[in-house]
Design a protein around this motif. Structure first.
Motif: not given
Lengths: 257, 305
Positions: A11, A13-17, A122-123
Motif C-alpha cells: 500500500x 505508505x501515506x494511506x490511512x490504515x 515497505x510494509x
C-alpha cells in the motif's frame, strides 16, 4: 542469460490504515497499491542487465491476490519479458521463510544467472526474503546494493553501510542481489511499451503448487502504537499557524532572539 | 533465558551498536555471551565470554565464513535467542543463521513484551506482536531501541575461534562518503525537506526558510535519491546524525532511518499534511498544513520580525 526479479505490491505508505477484523494485519480495502519502492530499483537494474546482455530472458515474479497483476504489468512495461504470478489471497499470513521457499521452489530448476530483489518491503520490512532465497538455492548473495556492475559473469557491487560508507564486494554468477533505494533511476514505462506489455506472458499458478513448508512465526496482533510523543498538534488557517509557531519558537527556543 | 549477542566491527573498530545488544540482554534479564569477528586490539567493554575470530583471517565482511563461525558457537552455547543489530551487517547475516538453524526470525525488534517480540509495520505507523513457533529464535534490534544507561565497562573472557569454511564473496574494501559539502552536525538550525516537497523547484522555499532562520537546509533520503539535494545534506542513518537547537521537518513522514538521525534535536517542528505521520512521535510541534503554503508564509513573517 536468464534473470529473475521478485517484486511485491504494497500500500501507499501515506494511506490511512485500519486493522482487519482478525486483528492480525491491516485491512486491504480503500488502499492505493503500488510496487514496493525497493523493488522498482530491482526491476530497473534487471532490465539494464538484460539490455547489456542482449540475449537475455527476464522473468518478473510476484506473490499475492489477483490485484498484483496490475503492478506486474508495470514491470513488463518497464522491460521484463514474462510474468510469473503466484496466486495467494492469504499472502499476508505467510512469513518470510514461507515466501522465500515458494520463490526458491519456483526458481530451483530454472537456472537463473541473476536474481534481483528489493532489500526489504515497505510494509513488513523484514529484509529477509532475498537472502533466504539465495541460501535455499545455494547461491552467493549481496545485500543492500547501491551500485551494480556485471562483466563476463563477474559481479561488482557496492553495499551501503551506515553513515554513507560503502563496501565494495565481488562475486560470480549465479548470484542474488538485494537492491537499496538510490541504486539507479527507475524508468517510467512509455505508452508503446505499456501496449506491448499487454501481449506479454503473465501466467498465474496457485501457491499450493509451490508451498511445501510451514511458517516459523506469525503475526499474533497488529495495532497502532501508543502515542508517546505528546507534542502539540496545530491545525487551522495558515496565517494563524505562522503566528502561533513564532510565539512558540520565542517562548521555547532562542533561535529568534 | 540465554542470549548470544553478535557484535559488530568495521574498519578496525568495534561499533557502538554492540552495546545496544548488551543493553537488550540486561533489559530482558537474560544471560549473555558475545560473538565477534574483530580483533584483540578493539575488544568490547563487556563482562562475559567473547568468542572472537580474527578479521585478519576472516575479513570484516564475509557472510558464508562468518555464518559458519557463528553456527559453531551457537552449537556450543545453545542460546535461546541469537541477537543482531538491524544493520547492514545484521540484516545480511541473520537470515543465513535462522535458515541454517531452522528457527523463527523476527526483524527490527523494538521491544519484548511478555516474552513476545514487537516489530514495526508500514513505516512505524503500525506495530505487530510476533509469535515464534520455534523455541529458539533469531532477532535483529532496531537501532536506538535499546541503550545502556551507564558507560559500558568490563573485560571479556576471550575464546579464540576458527573455521575452514570457504568464502562466496570477496570484500574489496570501503569507499568513504563523498568529502566536501556541508557539515550539518555543526548547524544550530536545520530546515529539512522530505518527499512532501513534491518537486525540486519547491526546494527554494525550504532554503529560504533556512536562510531566514539563519540555519542550513537538509533533506531526507528520497529527496537525495532523486538527486534534488547533495548527499552531504542527507539526515538519517545513511547520512548525517544531527542534534541542532531547532530542527524543522518539512514534508517528512518520519521513516525510522530519518528519525534515528535527528530525534536528539533540542526542539523539533514538523510540517505535514498527515497528522498521523510518524514524525509526530518526535515532534514538539506538528503543524498540519501544506508546506507549500505554510513555509513561504512563515519565512515572510520571520523576515518581517
Amino acid at each position: 542469460m536468464k534473470i529473475l526479479v521478485c517484486i511485491k505490491q504494497v500500500p501507499d505508505m501515506e494511506s490511512k490504515f485500519k486493522v482487519n477484523s482478525e486483528g492480525n494485519w491491516y485491512n486491504d480495502t480503500d488502499l492505493a497499491w503500488r510496487m514496493n519502492e525497493y523493488d522498482e530499483y530491482a526491476v530497473e537494474q534487471a532490465v539494464q542487465l538484460k539490455e547489456q546482455a542482449g540475449d537475455a530472458d527476464l522473468t518478473v515474479l510476484s506473490i499475492g491476490p489477483d490485484r498484483v497483476k496490475e503492478m506486474m504489468k508495470k514491470a513488463l512495461a518497464m522491460g521484463c519479458d514474462r510474468g510469473a504470478h503466484i496466486a495467494d489471497d492469504d499472502f499476508f499470513k505467510k512469513d518470510p521463510y514461507e515466501i522465500a521457499s515458494v520463490i526458491a521452489e519456483y526458481a530451483k530448476d530454472k537456472e537463473f544467472d541473476l536474481i534481483f530483489t528489493g532489500m526489504q518491503s515497505q510494509d513488513r520490512g523484514s529484509g529477509q526474503v532475498g537472502v533466504l532465497v539465495a541460501e535455499m538455492l545455494g547461491l552467493p548473495s549481496i545485500t543492500t546494493i547501491v551500485d551494480f556492475a556485471f562483466d563476463g559473469g563477474q559481479i561488482t557491487a557496492k553495499r551501503e553501510l551506515e553513515g554513507g560508507i560503502k563496501a565494495i564486494v565481488k562475486t560470480t554468477a549465479p548470484a542474488l542481489v538485494t537492491c537499496q533505494l538510490g541504486l539507479n533511476t527507475p524508468r517510467y514505462p512509455t505508452l508503446p511499451n505499456i501496449m506491448k506489455a499487454k501481449r506479454k506472458e503473465l501466467l498465474s499458478v496457485p501457491i499450493s503448487e509451490l508451498l511445501k513448508v510451514e511458517g516459523k512465526q506469525e503475526t499474533a496482533k497488529l495495532y497502532f502504537p501508543e502515542k508517546k510523543g505528546g507534542g502539540l498538534v496545530l491545525e487551522g488557517d495558515v496565517g494563524d499557524l505562522t503566528d502561533q509557531l513564532i510565539k512558540i519558537l520565542k517562548d521555547k527556543t532562542a533561535v529568534l532572539a | 533465558m540465554k542470549t548470544l549477542l553478535v557484535a559488530e566491527y568495521r574498519d578496525g573498530e568495534l561499533l557502538n551498536s554492540t552495546y545496544e545488544l548488551v543493553a537488550f540482554a540486561q533489559d530482558i534479564g537474560a544471560e549473555s555471551a558475545m560473538f565477534l569477528v574483530g580483533s584483540e586490539s578493539a575488544l568490547p567493554q563487556y563482562d562475559g565470554t567473547l568468542y572472537l575470530a580474527d578479521t585478519g583471517k576472516y575479513s570484516e565482511f564475509n557472510p558464508a565464513v562468518h555464518k559458519q563461525l557463528l553456527l559453531d558457537v551457537i552449537a556450543k552455547e545453545q542460546p535461546d535467542m541469537v541477537v543482531f543489530a538491524h544493520s547492514s551487517y545484521g540484516w545480511d547475516l541473520a537470515p543465513r543463521i535462522s535458515l541454517a538453524l531452522n528457527v523463527a526470525h523476527v526483524s527490527e525488534v523494538v521491544e519484548i513484551k511478555d516474552g513476545v517480540p514487537v516489530a514495526p509495520v508500514c513505516n512505524a505507523k503500525l506495530r505487530r506482536d510476533v509469535k515464534a513457533k520455534t523455541a529458539q529464535m533469531v532477532i535483529t534490534l532496531q537501532g536506538g531501541a535499546f541503550g545502556l544507561e551507564d558507560e559500558p565497562s568490563g573485560s571479556p573472557t576471550v575464546v579464540q575461534i576458527d573455521t575452514d569454511a570457504t568464502a562466496q564473496v570477496e570484500f574489496c574494501g570501503y569507499e568513504e562518503a563523498e568529502a566536501g559539502g556541508v557539515d550539518l552536525s555543526k548547524a544550530d538550525i536545520i530546515v529539512s525537506a522530505g518527499r512532501g516537497i513534491g518537486k525540486p523547484e519547491n526546494l527554494a522555499i525550504i532554503e529560504a526558510l533556512a536562510k531566514a532562520l539563519g540555519g542550513e537546509y537538509g533533506a531526507s533520503r528520497p529527496v537525495v535519491d532523486s538527486d534534488w539535494v547533495d548527499h552531504s545534506r542527507q539526515v538519517g542513518t545513511t547520512g548525517q546524525t544531527v542534534s541542532p537547537k531547532l530542527y524543522v521537518a518539512c514534508g517528512i513522514s518520519g521513516a525510522i532511518q530519518h528519525l534515528a538521525g535527528m530525534k536528539k534535536s533540542e526542539f523539533i517542528v514538523a510540517i505535514n499534511t498527515d497528522k498521523d505521520a510518524p514524525i509526530g512521535e518526535v515532534a514538539d510541534v506538528l503543524i498540519v498544513a501544506d508546506l507549500k503554503e505554510f513555509v513561504p508564509a512563515m519565512t515572510e513573517k520571520i523576515n518581517n520580525l
